[in-house]
Design a protein around this motif. Structure first.
Motif, short mmCIF file in Angstrom:
data_model
loop_
_atom_site.label_atom_id
_atom_site.label_comp_id
_atom_site.label_asym_id
_atom_site.label_seq_id
_atom_site.Cartn_x
_atom_site.Cartn_y
_atom_site.Cartn_z
N THR A 46 0.87 -1.18 0.00
CA THR A 46 0.00 0.00 0.00
C THR A 46 0.90 1.23 0.00
N TRP A 47 0.30 2.39 -0.13
CA TRP A 47 1.08 3.62 -0.04
C TRP A 47 0.26 4.70 0.64
N GLN A 48 0.95 5.67 1.19
CA GLN A 48 0.29 6.78 1.89
C GLN A 48 1.02 8.07 1.53
N GLN A 49 0.30 9.16 1.64
CA GLN A 49 0.90 10.47 1.40
C GLN A 49 0.83 11.30 2.66
N GLY A 50 1.97 11.81 3.11
CA GLY A 50 2.02 12.67 4.27
C GLY A 50 2.06 14.13 3.83
N GLN A 51 2.38 15.01 4.75
CA GLN A 51 2.43 16.44 4.42
C GLN A 51 3.55 16.74 3.43
N LEU A 52 4.71 16.11 3.65
CA LEU A 52 5.87 16.34 2.80
C LEU A 52 6.31 15.08 2.06
N ASP A 53 6.16 13.94 2.72
CA ASP A 53 6.71 12.69 2.21
C ASP A 53 5.62 11.75 1.73
N TYR A 54 6.06 10.73 1.00
CA TYR A 54 5.22 9.61 0.61
C TYR A 54 5.77 8.36 1.30
N TYR A 55 4.90 7.40 1.55
CA TYR A 55 5.32 6.17 2.23
C TYR A 55 4.83 4.97 1.42
N PHE A 56 5.75 4.07 1.17
CA PHE A 56 5.43 2.82 0.47
C PHE A 56 5.59 1.69 1.48
N ILE A 57 4.53 0.90 1.66
CA ILE A 57 4.48 -0.08 2.75
C ILE A 57 4.18 -1.46 2.20
N GLU A 58 4.92 -2.45 2.69
CA GLU A 58 4.69 -3.84 2.34
C GLU A 58 4.50 -4.64 3.62
N ASP A 59 3.27 -5.11 3.83
CA ASP A 59 2.93 -5.81 5.06
C ASP A 59 3.37 -7.26 5.07
N HIS A 60 3.81 -7.76 3.92
CA HIS A 60 4.28 -9.14 3.85
C HIS A 60 5.45 -9.23 2.90
N CYS A 61 6.37 -10.14 3.17
CA CYS A 61 7.51 -10.38 2.28
C CYS A 61 7.50 -11.84 1.85
N PRO A 62 7.12 -12.13 0.60
CA PRO A 62 7.03 -13.51 0.15
C PRO A 62 8.39 -14.17 -0.08
N ILE A 63 9.49 -13.40 0.09
CA ILE A 63 10.83 -13.98 -0.05
C ILE A 63 11.61 -13.79 1.26
N CYS A 64 10.90 -13.71 2.37
CA CYS A 64 11.51 -13.35 3.65
C CYS A 64 12.62 -14.32 4.06
N VAL A 65 12.37 -15.62 3.94
CA VAL A 65 13.37 -16.60 4.36
C VAL A 65 14.64 -16.46 3.53
N ALA A 66 14.46 -16.33 2.22
CA ALA A 66 15.62 -16.16 1.34
C ALA A 66 16.34 -14.85 1.65
N ALA A 67 15.58 -13.78 1.91
CA ALA A 67 16.18 -12.49 2.21
C ALA A 67 16.94 -12.52 3.52
N SER A 68 16.47 -13.33 4.47
CA SER A 68 17.17 -13.47 5.75
C SER A 68 18.52 -14.14 5.56
N GLU A 69 18.60 -15.05 4.58
CA GLU A 69 19.84 -15.74 4.28
C GLU A 69 20.77 -14.89 3.43
N CYS A 70 20.21 -14.03 2.62
CA CYS A 70 21.00 -13.23 1.68
C CYS A 70 20.57 -11.76 1.78
N GLN A 71 21.30 -10.98 2.56
CA GLN A 71 20.94 -9.58 2.79
C GLN A 71 21.00 -8.76 1.50
N GLY A 72 21.74 -9.25 0.51
CA GLY A 72 21.83 -8.53 -0.75
C GLY A 72 20.48 -8.37 -1.43
N LEU A 73 19.56 -9.30 -1.19
CA LEU A 73 18.23 -9.19 -1.77
C LEU A 73 17.50 -7.96 -1.24
N CYS A 74 17.67 -7.70 0.05
CA CYS A 74 17.02 -6.52 0.65
C CYS A 74 17.65 -5.24 0.14
#
Length: 207
Positions: free
Chosen positions: A140-168
């Motif tokens: 999802t995304w939100q708009q603040g007064q100055l900034d924008y926010y991009f939010i991901e409530d789930h990571c479908p590659i979380c296990v792989a990303a935990s093993e390989c920080q380069g993915l993040c």
């Protein structure tokens, strides 16, 4: 969607919720919500925590357990980790970096095509959120007064990303390339223990 699945989804996407909040969102009684919460707690999918209130008794919130988070898919996690380890062993660190760079370029190209023709930050974020949600990121995304926010409530590659920080790192780099008109900063990180991944986008004209 079953009510219990709906409750899990809402807690996953919004964080800790109270019985009253869930009742209002689902349009059912608080008694009905409590019955579903009890069932989910018995299954080990949720747990509660109490938060002090300014006045009166603490407020009880419900959140997902590790088992509850696991109900949301991590794309072929075991296979992904095995393949990453194999690449590291056979091709070394350089081979791993090439693999990450290749994945990043493929994804970047796909997102650039999806966002082609859009000029406003809001329009681009809306399209990116739709595409990432289709891929399982619950974006999802939100708009603040100055900034924008991009939010991901789930990571479908979380296990792989935990093993390989380069993915993040690659995910952050890719977002920066998609929004060259902004300074992009990761403010929350699932792999670091946060409930979600969140990014702040500040237009460079304001920096």
């Amino acid at each position: 969607m079953k009510t219990t699945d709906n409750i899990l989804y809402r807690i996953k996407s919004q964080g800790g919720l109270t019985v009253k909040m869930l009742a209002e969102q689902l349009g059912i009684t608080t008694m009905g919500v409590r019955q579903h919460l009890q069932s989910l707690e018995n299954d080990g999918l949720i747990e509660h925590f109490d938060q002090k209130a300014k006045v009166g008794r603490p407020t009880r919130f419900w959140q997902l357990t590790a088992q509850g988070h696991s109900r949301f898919p991590d794309c072929h996690s075991d296979l992904s980790v095995q393949l990453l380890n194999a690449v590291q062993q056979v091709f070394g660190k350089g081979g791993m970096e090439q693999l990450i760079a290749h994945r990043e370029q493929q994804s970047l190209h796909a997102y650039q095509q999806a966002l082609a023709g859009q000029t406003s930050i809001a329009e681009k974020l809306q399209l990116l959120a739709q595409k990432r949600s289709q891929e399982g990121y619950m974006a999802t995304w939100q708009q603040g007064q100055l900034d924008y926010y991009f939010i991901e409530d789930h990571c479908p590659i979380c296990v792989a990303a935990s093993e390989c920080q380069g993915l993040c790192r690659s995910e952050l780099d890719m977002l920066q390339q998609l929004f060259v008109e902004c300074e992009v900063e990761r403010t929350e990180h699932i792999v670091a223990g946060a409930r979600r991944c969140a990014y702040r986008l500040r237009p460079k004209a304001l920096v």
